[in-house]
Write a protein that holds these residues in place. Structure first.
Motif, short mmCIF file in Angstrom:
data_model
loop_
_atom_site.label_atom_id
_atom_site.label_comp_id
_atom_site.label_asym_id
_atom_site.label_seq_id
_atom_site.Cartn_x
_atom_site.Cartn_y
_atom_site.Cartn_z
N ALA A 27 -4.89 -76.60 -77.02
CA ALA A 27 -4.11 -76.31 -75.80
C ALA A 27 -3.80 -77.60 -75.05
O ALA A 27 -2.68 -77.78 -74.55
N ARG A 31 0.02 -79.54 -74.57
CA ARG A 31 0.52 -79.93 -73.24
C ARG A 31 0.53 -81.46 -73.05
O ARG A 31 0.69 -81.93 -71.92
N TYR A 173 5.16 -70.44 -74.75
CA TYR A 173 5.29 -71.89 -74.82
C TYR A 173 6.49 -72.48 -74.10
O TYR A 173 6.76 -73.66 -74.24
N GLY A 180 1.70 -74.79 -67.99
CA GLY A 180 2.04 -75.69 -69.07
C GLY A 180 3.22 -76.59 -68.84
O GLY A 180 4.00 -76.40 -67.92
#
Length: 191
Positions: A27, A31, A173, A180
């Protein structure tokens, strides 16, 4: 079945902990929150996870629901799925998880994702449309064998139509989501 009810709660705890740590690392990588040292440490951890799961496969076959419980079985699947540097290992995991699916000890969706992942990593077209590339400029479905019949194949294994899966990946996403930033180019999976 909980971890405590699993035949091997010790293995269950280890698989869950390793998969959770790897998921947190991925994760951050998506990012762009890792420097080169941390990216390398993550690769080392993925390699170690592959080795541990390989040992479990050798000693117990696929760590399914009966052996480790559903949460740890999902963790084992996640480790196998992200063992992209171990293509031979992933191929062995497909065979063993396939046997577990046939025995009712693992979900077919896990096998499908792993199957597609190995095809994509091998440079082949995927069968079920579970693998996507996350790019700074958007989401791209990895090459797909016979796109016109993908929804029929997905239905046979309990997956939603490809358009719904693509939308779910885009929501997950897309830049501007609450937690994010725009992702780097990485391989991702969708239900």
């Amino acid at each position: 079945m909980t971890t405590a009810e699993a035949q091997r709660p010790d293995l269950a705890r280890e698989l869950i902990a390793r998969a959770a740590q790897s998921a947190a690392h991925r994760a951050k990588r998506v990012r762009n929150q890792l420097d080169a040292v941390h990216v390398g440490q993550g690769r080392h951890a993925e390699h170690a996870n592959t080795k541990i799961l390989g040992r479990i496969l050798a000693e117990h076959d696929w760590p399914g629901h009966r052996l480790v419980g559903p949460d740890a079985a999902r963790a084992a699947w996640s480790i196998a799925l992200h063992s992209d540097d171990g293509l031979a290992f992933q191929r062995a995991a497909i065979t063993r998880s396939g046997r577990a699916v046939e025995a009712g000890d693992a979900p077919v969706k896990h096998w499908v994702h792993l199957h597609d992942r190995v095809l994509v990593t091998s440079g082949c077209d995927q069968e079920y449309g579970t693998q996507f590339l996350l790019r700074v400029d958007g989401i791209e479905l990895c090459p797909l064998r016979d796109p016109a019949s993908v929804d029929a194949r997905r239905i046979t294994v309990g997956l939603s139509p490809i358009a719904a899966a693509l939308e779910a990946v885009r929501r997950r996403y897309t830049p501007g989501r609450p937690n994010g930033e725009a992702p780097t180019v990485v391989l991702a999976e969708a239900a």
